[in-house]
Design a protein around this motif. Structure first.
Motif, PDB file in Angstrom:
ATOM      1  N   GLY A 107       0.815  -1.209   0.000  1.00 14.49           N
ATOM      2  CA  GLY A 107       0.000   0.000   0.000  1.00 14.49           C
ATOM      3  C   GLY A 107       0.850   1.262   0.000  1.00 14.49           C
ATOM      4  O   GLY A 107       2.050   1.238   0.249  1.00 14.49           O
ATOM      5  N   ALA A 108       0.200   2.392  -0.300  1.00 16.27           N
ATOM      6  CA  ALA A 108       0.893   3.675  -0.319  1.00 16.27           C
ATOM      7  C   ALA A 108       1.260   4.093   1.086  1.00 16.27           C
ATOM      8  O   ALA A 108       0.522   3.856   2.041  1.00 16.27           O
ATOM      9  N   ARG A 109       2.421   4.702   1.242  1.00 14.23           N
ATOM     10  CA  ARG A 109       2.834   5.213   2.544  1.00 14.23           C
ATOM     11  C   ARG A 109       3.449   6.592   2.367  1.00 14.23           C
ATOM     12  O   ARG A 109       4.102   6.874   1.364  1.00 14.23           O
ATOM     13  N   LYS A 127      14.413   6.800  -5.112  1.00 13.03           N
ATOM     14  CA  LYS A 127      13.988   7.997  -5.849  1.00 13.03           C
ATOM     15  C   LYS A 127      12.654   8.535  -5.307  1.00 13.03           C
ATOM     16  O   LYS A 127      12.304   9.689  -5.565  1.00 13.03           O
ATOM     17  N   SER A 128      11.930   7.678  -4.564  1.00 17.98           N
ATOM     18  CA  SER A 128      10.677   8.149  -3.949  1.00 17.98           C
ATOM     19  C   SER A 128      10.967   9.183  -2.873  1.00 17.98           C
ATOM     20  O   SER A 128      10.208  10.142  -2.689  1.00 17.98           O
ATOM     21  N   ASP A 129      12.068   9.019  -2.150  1.00 21.07           N
ATOM     22  CA  ASP A 129      12.498  10.034  -1.178  1.00 21.07           C
ATOM     23  C   ASP A 129      12.934  11.312  -1.890  1.00 21.07           C
ATOM     24  O   ASP A 129      12.736  12.428  -1.372  1.00 21.07           O
ATOM     25  N   VAL A 130      13.542  11.174  -3.067  1.00 20.83           N
ATOM     26  CA  VAL A 130      13.978  12.347  -3.833  1.00 20.83           C
ATOM     27  C   VAL A 130      12.775  13.222  -4.187  1.00 20.83           C
ATOM     28  O   VAL A 130      12.834  14.452  -4.080  1.00 20.83           O
ATOM     29  N   GLU A 137       4.897   6.984  -8.195  1.00 24.86           N
ATOM     30  CA  GLU A 137       5.047   5.531  -8.303  1.00 24.86           C
ATOM     31  C   GLU A 137       4.584   4.807  -7.050  1.00 24.86           C
ATOM     32  O   GLU A 137       4.276   3.612  -7.101  1.00 24.86           O
ATOM     33  N   VAL A 138       4.537   5.515  -5.922  1.00 28.32           N
ATOM     34  CA  VAL A 138       4.029   4.894  -4.694  1.00 28.32           C
ATOM     35  C   VAL A 138       2.520   4.704  -4.805  1.00 28.32           C
ATOM     36  O   VAL A 138       1.959   3.770  -4.230  1.00 28.32           O
ATOM     37  N   TYR A 139       1.865   5.587  -5.557  1.00 28.68           N
ATOM     38  CA  TYR A 139       0.429   5.465  -5.802  1.00 28.68           C
ATOM     39  C   TYR A 139       0.129   4.413  -6.868  1.00 28.68           C
ATOM     40  O   TYR A 139      -0.773   3.605  -6.725  1.00 28.68           O
TER      41      TYR A 139
END
Length: 443
Positions: A318-320, A341-344, A329-331
């Protein structure tokens, strides 16, 4: 009591002729010669059972057996042993009933205190064995452990609340040596204690000037606390994003730039500097704490994910994260794989928000507020940098760096974003070679 004794008839006949002299003949001689006497203790009324049990038989005036008299008085049973057994059984039953009642009362009291706010004796939570097992396996990593009573004592029963986060409230406290600390009390969790283990496991592996230090923790039943070094200036959100603050209290551009580059170094350390790579998944102003010198420190690792160094893609359920900072991309997987790269992306949104908040707090620019800010700032970059820096060449360069780096970080496709190492290089380098990214933004 009358006893009738049978004697021989010839002796009794001779005695009748000499009645006057009892000692030399007659009845006296009969008694001297002796006689047979037989006594039988067997009765039909049950008296022998009474006497055998050390009791005394009780009769009516008509010689009818009434019962057995025992030490405690008349008993209905003809046997004192049976009476004692009944009394003993009744006493034992009374004691057992009393103990069960007392035990039930204790359970009710304990349940009451467990349900209260402070919970004097908190019940063991269902996920505590799993968390305890984790702590034992990582005993060389986690810091000192405190009891819930210690936590209440150091916070003076949670007298001073510093703030409220997604996983619980934060209180101010003092250690026994006088050091000030921030105590984060985690909410009672629905799952298996994942956020608690994430926090302890992640932050215990770190040692960096831009990552907050975990000093101690508490795990006692459902009560869980994380004890950090105290940050006098609170969070970046609290200081720089308060719409009620006037321009005199706003952070200057050079201070904002220092916070941006310090945070970038902290995130780069999590991605590359640890033995185990850590993806934070919740980079936002609320989780950037400021010490007495406004040095930024990344906090709140409840959503963090530990990864192997060579691992690129990350699997999560799930998304966090926090709305507004979560990477596309988390969605949805259609944008790409989940990775560091999600942290970026989250970092880029935070930096652009720092720029927009500074502009709104100082100039009250309604034009930028009425439009999606990344889109607006892309179209008005040069004019904004000059006006924001008040035609100060050095400040103009700092503002431009923050904006351009932020726009690169929030590219929709993860592969189009720079790594955090590259982000640090761009912030530390010159703006002469810093080009704008393609105008592909997610509004």
């Amino acid at each position: 009591m009358v006893v009738t004794v049978p004697v021989r008839g010839d002796v009794l006949m001779a005695a009748s002729y000499n009645k006057s002299n009892f000692t030399s003949g007659g009845y006296g001689d009969v008694l001297k010669r002796g006689f047979e006497l037989e006594w039988s203790c067997i009765t039909e009324d049950g008296c022998h059972l009474c006497e055998a049990s050390n009791g005394q038989c009780a009769y009516s005036q008509h010689r009818e057996f009434l019962g057995c008299l025992c030490d405690g008085g008349k008993a209905g049973s003809p046997d004192c042993k049976r009476s004692r057994s009944k009394r003993k059984t009744a006493i034992i039953a009374g004691i057992v009933a009393g103990m069960l009642s007392l035990l039930f009362l204790c359970l009710v009291i304990l349940k009451f205190f467990s349900a209260s706010k402070d919970g004097l004796l908190p019940f063991k939570s269902k996920d505590e064995p799993r968390v305890e097992s984790f702590l034992q396996k990582n005993g060389n990593l986690h810091p000192k452990r405190y009891t819930y009573a210690d936590v209440k004592r150091m916070t003076k029963s949670f007298a001073m609340k510093l703030g409220q986060g997604g996983f619980g409230a934060v209180y101010r406290g003092n250690l026994h040596d006088g050091r000030q600390v921030a105590v984060k009390m985690l909410k009672d969790t629905k799952g298996d204690g994942e956020e608690f283990m994430n926090e302890v496991a992640s932050i215990s592996r770190t040692s960096h000037v831009n990552v907050v230090t975990l000093l101690e923790f508490c795990l006692q039943g459902s009560k869980r606390a994380l004890i950090y070094e105290y940050m006098p200036n609170g969070s970046l959100e609290r200081y720089a994003f308060n719409s009620n603050m006037n321009s005199g209290n706003s952070l200057s551009w050079d201070k904002l730039f220092d916070i941006a580059i310090g945070t970038a170094r902290g995130v780069e350390y999590l991605h590359r500097g640890c033995n185990t790579r850590i993806v934070h998944f919740d980079i936002k102003p609320h989780n950037i704490l400021l010490d007495q010198d406004f040095c930024p420190k990344i906090s709140d690792f409840g959503l963090a994910k530990l990864c192997l160094n060579k691992e690129s893609a990350i699997s999560i359920a799930g998304a966090r994260g926090t709305i507004g900072y979560i990477a596309p991309e988390v969605y949805s997987k259609q944008f790409g794989i989940i990775s560091s790269k999600s942290d970026v992306y989250s970092y880029g949104m935070m930096v652009l928000e720092m720029v927009g908040a500074r502009d709104r707090n100082t100039s009250g620019n309604s034009e930028s507020s009425s439009q999606y800010f990344p889109q607006w700032i892309y179209e008005h970059l040069d004019d904004y940098c000059i006006s924001a820096s008040e035609i100060n060449g050095e400040m103009t360069e700092l503002v431009r760096k923050m904006i351009v780096v932020g726009l690169w970080c929030i590219q929709v496709i993860p592969t189009d974003r720079p790594t955090m190492t590259r982000v640090v290089e761009m912030l530390e380098g010159s703006t002469s070679n810093l080009e704008l990214p393609p105008k592909v933004l997610l509004s």
